[in-house]
Write an enzyme that holds these catalytic residues in place. Structure first.
Site, mmCIF file in Angstrom:
data_model
loop_
_atom_site.group_PDB
_atom_site.id
_atom_site.type_symbol
_atom_site.label_atom_id
_atom_site.label_comp_id
_atom_site.label_asym_id
_atom_site.label_seq_id
_atom_site.Cartn_x
_atom_site.Cartn_y
_atom_site.Cartn_z
ATOM 1 N N LYS A 179 1.084 -1.371 0.521
ATOM 2 C CA LYS A 179 -0.286 0.075 -0.110
ATOM 3 C C LYS A 179 0.962 1.209 0.301
ATOM 4 O O LYS A 179 0.561 2.225 -0.812
ATOM 5 C CB LYS A 179 -0.645 -0.126 0.966
ATOM 6 C CG LYS A 179 -2.406 1.257 0.976
ATOM 7 C CD LYS A 179 -2.740 1.369 2.183
ATOM 8 C CE LYS A 179 -2.573 1.232 3.491
ATOM 9 N NZ LYS A 179 -3.224 2.028 4.687
ATOM 10 N N GLN A 195 8.450 -5.855 12.114
ATOM 11 C CA GLN A 195 7.072 -6.247 12.524
ATOM 12 C C GLN A 195 7.600 -7.726 12.167
ATOM 13 O O GLN A 195 6.130 -7.765 10.867
ATOM 14 C CB GLN A 195 5.482 -5.125 12.959
ATOM 15 C CG GLN A 195 5.088 -5.289 13.494
ATOM 16 C CD GLN A 195 2.949 -5.376 13.061
ATOM 17 O OE1 GLN A 195 3.054 -4.214 12.429
ATOM 18 N NE2 GLN A 195 2.466 -4.917 15.053
ATOM 19 N N ASP A 242 0.947 5.790 4.981
ATOM 20 C CA ASP A 242 -0.057 6.100 4.251
ATOM 21 C C ASP A 242 -1.091 7.785 3.745
ATOM 22 O O ASP A 242 -2.065 7.732 4.034
ATOM 23 C CB ASP A 242 -0.859 5.315 4.549
ATOM 24 C CG ASP A 242 -1.773 4.884 5.841
ATOM 25 O OD1 ASP A 242 -1.351 5.780 6.661
ATOM 26 O OD2 ASP A 242 -2.924 3.913 5.970
ATOM 27 N N ASN A 258 -9.358 10.548 14.884
ATOM 28 C CA ASN A 258 -8.162 10.595 14.757
ATOM 29 C C ASN A 258 -7.114 10.697 14.083
ATOM 30 O O ASN A 258 -7.416 9.530 12.846
ATOM 31 C CB ASN A 258 -7.807 9.286 15.909
ATOM 32 C CG ASN A 258 -6.524 9.115 15.744
ATOM 33 O OD1 ASN A 258 -5.493 9.840 16.378
ATOM 34 N ND2 ASN A 258 -5.684 7.464 15.964
ATOM 35 N N HIS A 262 8.744 17.311 -40.422
ATOM 36 C CA HIS A 262 8.149 17.295 -40.349
ATOM 37 C C HIS A 262 7.693 15.575 -40.811
ATOM 38 O O HIS A 262 9.030 15.142 -41.691
ATOM 39 C CB HIS A 262 6.614 16.608 -41.404
ATOM 40 C CG HIS A 262 7.222 17.826 -42.086
ATOM 41 N ND1 HIS A 262 6.482 18.901 -42.500
ATOM 42 C CD2 HIS A 262 8.156 18.041 -43.519
ATOM 43 C CE1 HIS A 262 7.275 19.618 -43.287
ATOM 44 N NE2 HIS A 262 7.911 19.080 -44.441
ATOM 45 N N ASN A 297 18.237 20.780 -42.765
ATOM 46 C CA ASN A 297 17.291 20.887 -42.881
ATOM 47 C C ASN A 297 17.217 19.256 -43.727
ATOM 48 O O ASN A 297 17.166 18.687 -44.161
ATOM 49 C CB ASN A 297 16.800 22.244 -43.203
ATOM 50 C CG ASN A 297 15.113 22.027 -43.480
ATOM 51 O OD1 ASN A 297 14.490 22.075 -42.697
ATOM 52 N ND2 ASN A 297 14.518 20.665 -44.160
ATOM 53 N N TYR A 334 19.088 -0.270 -37.681
ATOM 54 C CA TYR A 334 19.031 -0.519 -36.344
ATOM 55 C C TYR A 334 19.080 -2.096 -38.100
ATOM 56 O O TYR A 334 18.389 -1.924 -38.925
ATOM 57 C CB TYR A 334 17.625 -1.221 -36.272
ATOM 58 C CG TYR A 334 17.830 -3.100 -35.791
ATOM 59 C CD1 TYR A 334 18.856 -3.523 -34.857
ATOM 60 C CD2 TYR A 334 16.404 -3.846 -35.299
ATOM 61 C CE1 TYR A 334 18.928 -4.584 -33.962
ATOM 62 C CE2 TYR A 334 16.521 -5.473 -35.226
ATOM 63 C CZ TYR A 334 17.469 -4.926 -34.772
ATOM 64 O OH TYR A 334 17.477 -6.696 -34.245
#
Length: 495
Positions: free
Chosen positions: A26, A83, A114, A181, A374, A388, A398
């Site tokens: 989370k 924990q 969070d 709270n 373009h 240009n 490639y």
């Protein structure tokens, strides 16, 4: 603005976040370019606490390395406590305190991982209030129209905080209470340790609730104080994706407003998304449908958008970027990009350059004043100044096994539909004819032409496509040409 030198901060980030229904922990879900945990740690780090400890549990193997990366980013030590069993928030705090020396004697701020909008000012006010009233605990509270899911604040007739009751343990009348709270506390560590040792799991969740510490300390005659936060979004938590989206929208609204107040025109804040690490110069105009993400930097007097997404892109002063998608690239001062331009990582466009409609660029440098107007793909290329590149040109980078680079010099002019088959070099001042396939280097000042003379094959359509619409059309055209009358010669040309 910093915490007092005797302040430690615990960030509770051990919960599984089951209501997110996600394979991602989370606290690692993101909004405005950072994970929720990252937002919280950035806010805390501004106050330079003596110790900063993150308590992890569920998916700690995935979260701990990211905490280490954040520590490097923030330039400070962040400890991790584990924990190992999900026994409640009280147990998580016990695990976090184990990272502190037994003789630590100061204040401990406890918050959640969070609450992404929690800011440094709110935390600083909390600890200042806590010290001013010499409380054993000071808890942040806020008031919600819909308090469902939050622990309710129970007060005496004298309006003193008596206890906090969780949603699952609250009576129907207690659930009507709207003061809740916020899950952010400041404790005297001795009082906290004493109360934690007396927690019980006799509740609906069978967990050790940190909130039960409030009633224990009050029964001890200790000072229990509450500090109310009027802006509830600052302390709002996230338990599901609806709440995540709501807080993301609220955070974005605040980020956009901050840029507007700093001199940026945002035409439509509702459709503009800006991450927290983005910088924008004065007098820049952001048009609708724009997303500025990551560590994007926009200079002053720019025009960005509409419908533009930039991620980690640096844009120089006075540039224009319209209907463009770009990432990990740079755009020089006064340059023009778009519309419908795709900047892939490694693109660097020089000052006053142009990348026009339907141009894609990848891993290439394009010099000052150079224009690619373009319909062109530029991949793995280095192009000099004031060149240009003609329409429909392709940098063929490639060869089927590896990428190769092309070098184009300065003041080069290339005809439309030029193919640069890498690796090749085009010298300064060179030209290419339309339709040229460049397979070899072109010397400076040379004209490269690869196509031979045009050859027309008469009646090809009639032979190869008889009866087709094209054949029928060509037949009609030929017949009409035959029916044209012959012009008589001029009188003065008669022999």
């Amino acid at each position: 603005m910093t915490f007092p030198g005797d302040t430690a901060v615990l960030v509770l980030a051990a919960g599984p976040g089951t209501r997110m229904r996600s394979d991602t922990p989370k606290v690692l879900h993101t909004l405005a370019g950072r994970s929720m945990l990252s937002h919280v740690l950035h806010a805390i780090a501004k106050l330079a606490p003596q110790r900063l400890i993150v308590v992890l549990g569920h998916d700690h193997q995935r979260i701990a390395p990211l905490v280490g990366e954040l520590a490097d980013t923030l330039g400070r030590t962040i400890d991790v406590a584990l924990q190992d069993r999900p026994l409640g928030t009280g147990h998580a705090v016990l695990c976090g305190l184990s990272a502190l020396p037994d003789d630590y004697a100061g204040n401990v701020v406890v918050t959640s991982g969070d609450t992404p909008l929690l800011d440094a000012d709110t935390l600083a006010d909390l600890i200042a209030t806590h010290r001013a009233v010499s409380a054993a605990v000071t808890v942040l509270t806020t008031t919600l129209d819909d308090p469902f899911g939050y622990g309710r604040i129970l007060r005496t007739q004298d309006h003193e905080v008596m206890a906090i009751v969780e949603q699952t343990d609250a009576t129907p009348s207690q659930r009507e209470i709207r003061e809740v709270n916020a899950g952010v506390y400041a404790f005297d560590i001795a009082a906290l340790r004493s109360a934690l040792s007396r927690l019980s799991s006799n509740n609906a969740q069978q967990e050790l609730y940190l909130t039960d510490v409030i009633a224990i300390l009050r029964s001890d005659g200790q000072t229990v104080h509450a500090s109310h936060v009027d802006d509830s979004a600052l302390v709002a938590g996230v338990n599901n994706r609806v709440q995540l989206a709501e807080l993301a929208s609220e955070l974005n609204r605040r980020v956009v407003a901050a840029h507007q107040l700093a001199g940026v025109t945002v035409v439509d804040p509702a459709t503009t998304w800006i991450d927290v690490d983005v910088t924008i110069g004065r007098d820049t105009v952001i048009h609708p449908g724009t997303q500025l993400l990551g560590r994007t930097q926009i200079g002053g007097r720019c025009v960005v958008g509409p419908d533009t997404t930039l991620t980690d892109v640096a844009v120089g002063d006075g540039a224009s970027v319209v209907r463009t998608h770009g990432s990990s690239s740079s755009i020089g001062d006064g340059a023009a990009v778009g519309p419908f331009t795709y900047l892939r990582p490694g693109t660097a466009l020089g000052a006053d350059g142009k990348l026009g409609a339907f141009v894609e660029v990848k891993n290439s440098t394009i010099g000052t004043g150079t224009k690619v107007p373009h319909l062109t793909y530029v991949g793995d290329a280095d192009i000099g100044e004031y060149s240009n590149i003609g329409a429909s040109s392709v940098f063929v980078n490639y060869d089927g096994t590896s990428k190769r680079r092309t070098t184009v010099g300065s003041h080069v002019r290339t005809g439309s539909d030029t193919m640069f088959v890498a690796p090749v070099t085009i010298g300064d001042g060179a030209y290419t004819g339309a339709g040229t396939v460049v397979r070899e280097d072109v010397p400076p000042g040379a004209l490269a032409v690869s196509a031979g003379p045009q050859r027309n094959i008469e009646n090809w359509v009639q032979r190869k496509r008889p009866g087709s619409p094209a054949a029928q059309a060509s037949k009609r055209a030929s017949e009409m040409a035959c029916q044209q009358p012959t012009q008589p010669p001029d009188a003065d040309q008669t022999p």
